[in-house]
Design a protein around this motif. Structure first.
Motif, PDB file in Angstrom:
ATOM      1  N   LYS A  39       1.016  41.593 -14.202  1.00 59.81           N
ATOM      2  CA  LYS A  39       0.511  41.242 -12.991  1.00 59.81           C
ATOM      3  C   LYS A  39       0.154  42.094 -11.901  1.00 59.81           C
ATOM      4  CE  LYS A  39       1.275  36.867 -14.163  1.00 59.81           C
ATOM      5  NZ  LYS A  39       0.109  36.085 -14.513  1.00 59.81           N
ATOM      6  N   SER A  40       0.764  43.117 -12.027  1.00 55.46           N
ATOM      7  CA  SER A  40       0.293  44.396 -10.913  1.00 55.46           C
ATOM      8  C   SER A  40      -1.077  44.881 -11.447  1.00 55.46           C
ATOM      9  CB  SER A  40       1.340  45.246 -10.913  1.00 55.46           C
ATOM     10  OG  SER A  40       1.139  46.166 -10.142  1.00 55.46           O
ATOM     11  N   TYR A  41      -1.300  45.170 -12.620  1.00 58.08           N
ATOM     12  CA  TYR A  41      -2.383  45.814 -13.199  1.00 58.08           C
ATOM     13  C   TYR A  41      -3.603  44.964 -13.410  1.00 58.08           C
ATOM     14  CZ  TYR A  41      -0.495  50.365 -13.586  1.00 58.08           C
ATOM     15  OH  TYR A  41       0.379  51.598 -13.530  1.00 58.08           O
ATOM     16  N   GLY A  42      -3.442  43.379 -13.129  1.00 52.34           N
ATOM     17  CA  GLY A  42      -4.467  42.361 -13.291  1.00 52.34           C
ATOM     18  C   GLY A  42      -4.174  41.835 -14.619  1.00 52.34           C
ATOM     19  N   GLN A  83       2.884  40.967  -5.401  1.00 51.09           N
ATOM     20  CA  GLN A  83       2.972  39.741  -4.342  1.00 51.09           C
ATOM     21  C   GLN A  83       1.489  39.441  -3.958  1.00 51.09           C
ATOM     22  OE1 GLN A  83       2.533  39.636  -0.975  1.00 51.09           O
ATOM     23  NE2 GLN A  83       3.095  37.331  -0.996  1.00 51.09           N
ATOM     24  N   ALA A  84       0.798  40.367  -3.496  1.00 50.72           N
ATOM     25  CA  ALA A  84      -0.393  40.171  -2.725  1.00 50.72           C
ATOM     26  C   ALA A  84      -1.493  39.563  -3.829  1.00 50.72           C
ATOM     27  CB  ALA A  84      -0.911  41.526  -2.139  1.00 50.72           C
ATOM     28  N   LEU A  85      -1.282  40.182  -5.201  1.00 50.27           N
ATOM     29  CA  LEU A  85      -2.135  39.300  -6.118  1.00 50.27           C
ATOM     30  C   LEU A  85      -1.949  37.994  -6.595  1.00 50.27           C
ATOM     31  CD1 LEU A  85      -2.549  42.261  -8.567  1.00 50.27           C
ATOM     32  CD2 LEU A  85      -4.478  41.537  -7.061  1.00 50.27           C
ATOM     33  N   LEU A  86      -0.552  37.796  -6.684  1.00 47.02           N
ATOM     34  CA  LEU A  86      -0.178  36.346  -6.791  1.00 47.02           C
ATOM     35  C   LEU A  86      -0.243  35.452  -5.503  1.00 47.02           C
ATOM     36  CD1 LEU A  86       3.568  37.037  -8.141  1.00 47.02           C
ATOM     37  CD2 LEU A  86       1.629  36.257  -9.431  1.00 47.02           C
ATOM     38  N   HIS A  87      -0.389  35.862  -4.415  1.00 48.47           N
ATOM     39  CA  HIS A  87      -0.702  35.099  -3.188  1.00 48.47           C
ATOM     40  C   HIS A  87      -1.969  34.672  -3.226  1.00 48.47           C
ATOM     41  CE1 HIS A  87       1.353  33.032   0.036  1.00 48.47           C
ATOM     42  NE2 HIS A  87       0.298  33.123   0.846  1.00 48.47           N
ATOM     43  N   GLY A  88      -2.609  35.929  -3.731  1.00 51.36           N
ATOM     44  CA  GLY A  88      -4.219  35.414  -3.776  1.00 51.36           C
ATOM     45  C   GLY A  88      -4.779  34.182  -4.506  1.00 51.36           C
ATOM     46  N   LEU A 144       9.680  36.958  -7.870  1.00 54.42           N
ATOM     47  CA  LEU A 144       8.151  36.784  -7.939  1.00 54.42           C
ATOM     48  C   LEU A 144       7.635  35.874  -8.994  1.00 54.42           C
ATOM     49  CD1 LEU A 144       7.813  40.964  -7.582  1.00 54.42           C
ATOM     50  CD2 LEU A 144       7.179  39.073  -5.886  1.00 54.42           C
ATOM     51  N   MET A 145       8.397  35.689 -10.143  1.00 55.08           N
ATOM     52  CA  MET A 145       7.813  34.883 -11.214  1.00 55.08           C
ATOM     53  C   MET A 145       8.051  33.241 -10.545  1.00 55.08           C
ATOM     54  SD  MET A 145       9.785  35.715 -14.694  1.00 55.08           S
ATOM     55  CE  MET A 145       9.367  37.248 -15.663  1.00 55.08           C
ATOM     56  N   SER A 146       8.891  33.107  -9.854  1.00 54.15           N
ATOM     57  CA  SER A 146       9.164  31.761  -9.296  1.00 54.15           C
ATOM     58  C   SER A 146       7.827  31.541  -8.102  1.00 54.15           C
ATOM     59  CB  SER A 146      10.443  31.678  -8.551  1.00 54.15           C
ATOM     60  OG  SER A 146      11.438  31.549  -9.449  1.00 54.15           O
ATOM     61  N   LEU A 147       7.647  32.637  -7.545  1.00 57.12           N
ATOM     62  CA  LEU A 147       6.359  32.492  -6.531  1.00 57.12           C
ATOM     63  C   LEU A 147       5.098  32.397  -7.120  1.00 57.12           C
ATOM     64  CD1 LEU A 147       5.323  33.029  -3.597  1.00 57.12           C
ATOM     65  CD2 LEU A 147       5.293  35.447  -4.056  1.00 57.12           C
ATOM     66  N   ALA A 148       4.874  33.189  -8.568  1.00 57.19           N
ATOM     67  CA  ALA A 148       3.661  32.800  -9.105  1.00 57.19           C
ATOM     68  C   ALA A 148       3.447  31.285  -9.528  1.00 57.19           C
ATOM     69  CB  ALA A 148       3.734  33.619 -10.510  1.00 57.19           C
ATOM     70  N   ALA A 149       4.853  30.882 -10.018  1.00 55.93           N
ATOM     71  CA  ALA A 149       5.083  29.329 -10.512  1.00 55.93           C
ATOM     72  C   ALA A 149       4.548  28.579  -9.201  1.00 55.93           C
ATOM     73  CB  ALA A 149       6.055  29.100 -11.001  1.00 55.93           C
ATOM     74  N   MET A 150       5.210  28.785  -8.272  1.00 58.21           N
ATOM     75  CA  MET A 150       4.924  27.995  -6.912  1.00 58.21           C
ATOM     76  C   MET A 150       3.642  28.113  -6.327  1.00 58.21           C
ATOM     77  SD  MET A 150       6.544  28.389  -3.200  1.00 58.21           S
ATOM     78  CE  MET A 150       8.378  28.091  -3.910  1.00 58.21           C
TER      79      MET A 150
END
Length: 227
Positions: A39-42, A83-88, A144-150
Motif C-alpha cells: 500500500k505504501s509503495y503503490g 494512511q494518506a494513500l488509503l484516504h485518497g 489501517l486494514m480496517s480503514l482501507a476496508a471502510m
C-alpha cells in the motif's frame, strides 16, 4: 529444458502446508508487513526486492524482521504515507494527512479504529520503541486494514440484506455480506447441477466472528478489489 527445481522456483503457486505445520504467527507478520509495504509503495510490484520478504534467519535458524524492514516500521513516514494513500481512495482530509504517529493514532481513534492490544491502547512510544515491539505494529497495521476496508466499502451502496448481517459496524456487515455471496457463488459453481443448492447466503454468526477472522476477510477482499 528447465529442470524440476527451476520450474518450482518459477511457479507462482505458494506451498500449501498441513495445518499442524502452519505457523500462524509467522504468516500474520509476513502478510501484514507485505500488505503495508504494498500500500505504501503503490503496489506489490513497486516494493524494493530486498523488502519483499520481511523475515530472515539468523545462525541459530531463528527468524526475525530484517533490520531494513524494522527501520521502516519505526519511522512514522511509512504509516502516514499509507494512511494518506488509503484516504485518497474516497476524499482528502480537511486537515491534511497526519505527520507523525501521534497524529495518526488520534485520527484512527476518531474513526473508531483505535489500535488496541488486549484492551490496552497502542501509544507513540510503543511504535518507536527499540527493539521493535512487533505486536504493537501488527495492531496498527490491523487498524489501517480496517480503514482501507471502510474507505472502499464506503463507496459502494449497501443493500438492505447487507445491513442485516451480524452486529458489527456497517462496513463490516457489508464485507461479511460480500464474502458470503462469494462463498455461495463458489459453492454453486462446484456442486453437481443435480444437487439442490441453497439460494440464500449463509449468514456468518457473530459469535464465531473473531478479530483474526474479520481481518482475513478484509485482506482477501482488498487484495481482490485493489490488486
Amino acid at each position: 529444458m528447465e529442470d524440476a527445481g527451476e520450474m518450482r522456483k518459477a511457479s507462482t503457486v505458494p506451498e500449501i502446508k498441513p495445518l499442524d505445520q502452519y505457523d500462524f504467527n509467522r504468516a500474520k507478520v509476513c502478510a501484514s508487513v507485505r500488505w503495508l509495504l504494498a500500500k505504501s509503495y503503490g503496489s506489490a510490484e513497486n516494493v524494493p526486492v530486498e523488502l519483499r520478504e520481511p523475515l530472515y534467519r539468523d545462525k541459530y535458524e531463528q527468524e526475525h524482521l530484517k533490520p531494513s524492514v524494522s527501520q521502516l516500521l519505526l519511522s512514522p513516514e511509512l504509516y502516514c504515507r499509507t494512511q494518506a494513500l488509503l484516504h485518497g481512495v474516497s476524499q482528502p482530509t480537511p486537515q491534511g494527512p497526519p505527520g507523525d504517529n501521534s497524529a495518526l493514532l488520534q485520527l484512527l481513534t476518531k474513526r473508531g479504529l483505535e489500535p488496541r492490544d488486549q484492551d490496552v491502547a497502542i501509544t507513540e512510544e510503543d511504535l518507536s520503541h527499540t527493539p521493535i515491539k512487533t505486536r504493537a505494529h501488527l495492531v496498527l497495521i490491523d487498524s489501517l486494514m480496517s480503514l482501507a476496508a471502510m474507505e472502499t466499502v464506503g463507496k459502494v451502496k449497501m443493500t438492505a440484506e447487507a445491513e442485516k448481517m451480524g452486529g458489527g459496524a456497517p462496513w463490516e456487515n457489508a464485507l461479511l455480506f460480500w464474502v458470503n455471496r462469494l462463498n455461495q457463488t463458489l459453492r454453486e459453481s462446484t456442486e453437481d447441477e443435480k444437487v439442490p443448492t441453497c439460494t440464500d447466503p449463509q449468514p456468518v454468526q457473530p459469535t464465531v466472528r473473531t478479530h483474526t477472522h474479520t481481518h482475513i476477510q478484509i485482506t482477501f477482499y482488498l487484495s481482490h478489489t485493489h490488486g
